[in-house]
Write an enzyme that holds these catalytic residues in place. Structure first.
Site, short mmCIF file in Angstrom:
data_model
loop_
_atom_site.label_atom_id
_atom_site.label_comp_id
_atom_site.label_asym_id
_atom_site.label_seq_id
_atom_site.Cartn_x
_atom_site.Cartn_y
_atom_site.Cartn_z
CB THR B 73 -0.95 -0.02 1.22
OG1 THR B 73 -1.88 -1.09 1.04
CG2 THR B 73 -1.70 1.30 1.35
CB SER B 200 3.82 -7.00 -0.94
OG SER B 200 3.33 -7.58 0.25
CG HIS B 202 2.29 -9.97 3.52
ND1 HIS B 202 1.03 -10.50 3.49
CD2 HIS B 202 2.17 -8.70 3.09
CE1 HIS B 202 0.17 -9.58 3.06
NE2 HIS B 202 0.85 -8.48 2.82
CB THR B 238 13.81 4.00 12.63
OG1 THR B 238 14.31 5.19 13.23
CG2 THR B 238 14.75 2.84 12.94
CB CYS B 325 -8.12 -5.37 1.47
SG CYS B 325 -8.27 -4.62 -0.12
#
Ligand code: FES
Lengths: 127, 402
Positions: B73, B200, B202, B238, B325
């Site tokens: 995203t 992405s 995952h 970070t 989603c």
């Protein structure tokens, strides 16, 4: 067994729906569709002496829609026509121990189905 | 009870080897890569740099062209908004396909509000974007073209090679959302003229919360978050070091094993696809051949999608409806129920659009698990049809019509 977003009651009525089917020569038949999702509910009523003596349904829809239909048929059996007409989607949802917010409209189909079936009954019996 | 997870398009399980690579960065090597004056910080910086090369090598990029993010995203947002803004004042036109993910589509809202013009490219009934339509849509003031590599919902693989060459000729920045395909299909930026590629972790057995955006050298992208100078200034904050390390490790595994995975998935996927054909009035969606390995998507007449998925889950089979989603019920408004835009785009009737099913297989799935699904399906379909008023009407019609 509860699954995902649904209560155990919803899952029970979804997995083991009561009163699925049709009634030959029903005194009132109601049919409503939900334009948002394309789902559909049809309700058959047998009415004797102003009392709902039998109710059956067929539903094309999600888990909430099927559970609402099943719960509705259980709730209206034995009720007078006036009492049945007073059933709201909130009553159905409460009896199912609640529905997810996004699924409340599925119980609205149940409310509309009774009203439509009773209107049909009135039409048939208005002599 | 045997359980079968067939929703890998929403997420894949972490490969244990990836987990082992990540572990030290939670516990022992906890340094901040920006604080590299001391040993701890240096160890973290080295790990992030190594992961950058590893992710780069998955798509034939240079390490300096990889920007880590929190996932697809964020990468898609950065690509669309960053490239539109980066293209300069004279370029106020953006072109996307009709089947892009929400994180591309919804990033167009602020662009439209800022006065950009958006062209949405239609797809054919298999979900394929026509390169000729791309050619016609591109203009002198086009800042960006965005076409995904493979669609999560219907599995279709887009012709990004030819489309990329058209974009290049026109001098338009080309973004490819490779969320569903990266690590599963070969994608080499030395061959495909993509300027921006979303990845992405995952989705290829890496950790959640880790993603990357490939930014071809020289591509102008304005940053979307502001703070320190991490990630070459594109993305302040970070770095999530363990996740970044995990993404690198997953990229290395995918690079060497994707061929074997694809073979396994294609074989199982074919068994599933062929087996489902026994169910009457079942319609496959997406391209019959040009599709993600192990991806099977369809809809069944007179059967509502969610009900089918709930019954499947009871039988231990976990699949998904529509795009992952949008199938969640936790949303609080009815918008969540709208028919899948992807299915609408390929011309599936609206009342069916909530009823589409996606089985996405993973490298850990077995033939027995596929059997489990195939054994469960006919009974569930029959049961739901027996309850459906539309099926009753259909049967009556058949009886009458002969
Ligand atoms: S989603 Fe259509 S009735 Fe529940």
């Amino acid at each position: 067994m509860a699954a995902g977003p649904y209560s155990e009651k919803v899952m029970d009525h979804f997995m083991n729906p009561r009163n699925v089917g049709e009634i030959d020569g029903a005194d009132g038949v109601g049919e409503v569709g939900n334009p948002a999702c394309g789902d559909m509910m049809r309700l058959y009523l047998k009415i004797d002496g102003g009392t709902v003596v039998d109710a059956k349904f067929r539903t094309f829809g999600c888990g909430a829609a099927i559970a609402s239909s099943s719960m509705l048929t259980e709730m209206i059996k034995g009720k007078t026509v006036e009492e049945a007409r007073a059933i709201s989607n909130q009553h159905v949802a409460d009896a199912l121990d609640g529905l997810p917010a996004v699924k409340i409209h599925c119980s609205v189909m149940a409310e509309q189905a009774v009203k439509s079936a009773l209107d049909d009954y009135d039409k048939k019996h208005a002599v | 009870m045997t359980k079968a997870f067939f929703d890998h398009i929403s997420t894949t399980p972490l490969d244990p080897r990836v987990f082992e690579a990540m572990r030290p960065y939670f516990l022992d090597r906890y340094g901040n890569p920006s604080s590299h004056i001391h040993d701890q910080g240096q160890a973290a910086l080295r790990a992030v740099d190594q992961a950058r090369s590893e992710v780069a090598s998955l798509i034939g990029a240079k390490a300096g062209e990889i920007v880590f993010s929190s996932g697809a995203t964020e990468s898609n947002n950065l690509a669309v908004l960053g490239a539109a803004e980066g293209a300069g004042a004279g370029k106020r036109h953006v072109v996307v396909s009709d089947v892009e993910h929400f994180s591309v589509m919804n990033a167009l809202i602020p662009l439209r509000n800022a006065g950009y013009e958006v062209t949405i490219l239609p797809v054919d009934r298999n979900g394929v974007v026509d390169p000729d339509a791309v050619r016609k849509a591109l203009r002198a003031d086009t800042a960006l073209l965005s076409v995904m590599h493979a669609n999560a919902e219907i599995g279709t693989i887009e012709p990004i090679g030819p489309i990329g060459r058209i974009a290049k000729e026109a001098g338009v920045t080309f973004h490819v959302d490779a969320t569903a395909s990266a690590g599963h299909l070969p994608l080499d930026v030395r061959e495909i003229p993509a300027d921006l590629v979303t990845l992405s972790a995952h989705n290829f057995y890496g950790p959640k919360g880790a993603g990357a955006l490939y930014i071809r050298e020289g591509t102008k992208v304005a940053p979307r978050s502001f703070g320190g100078f991490q990630e070459m200034g594109y993305r302040a904050g970070t770095e999530n070091v363990p996740a970044v390390v995990g993404m690198g490790a997953a990229a290395i595994l995918a690079k060497s094993e994707m061929g074997a995975w694809a073979e396994h998935l294609s074989r199982l996927g074919k068994t599933l696809w062929d087996g489902l054909a026994a169910i009457p009035m079942l319609h496959y969606t997406g391209h019959p051949a040009e599709r993600l390995p192990g991806h099977v998507s369809f809809w069944v007449e007179h059967v509502e999608g969610e009900s089918l998925l709930l019954f499947l889950n009871m039988k231990g089979v976990m699949a998904a409806s529509g795009s992952a989603c949008s199938s969640n019920l936790r949303g609080h408004d009815e918008e969540d129920l709208v028919a899948s835009p992807v299915l609408r785009a390929i011309g599936v009737p609206t009342d069916i659009c909530t009823g589409s099913i996606t089985f996405s297989l993973g490298k850990g799935n077995t033939a027995d698990e596929v059997r489990l699904a195939l054994d469960a399906m006919p009974g569930i379909v029959e049961r739901l049809r027996a309850m459906s008023p539309t099926y009753l009407d259909y049967q009556k019609q058949q009886g009458k019509g002969g």
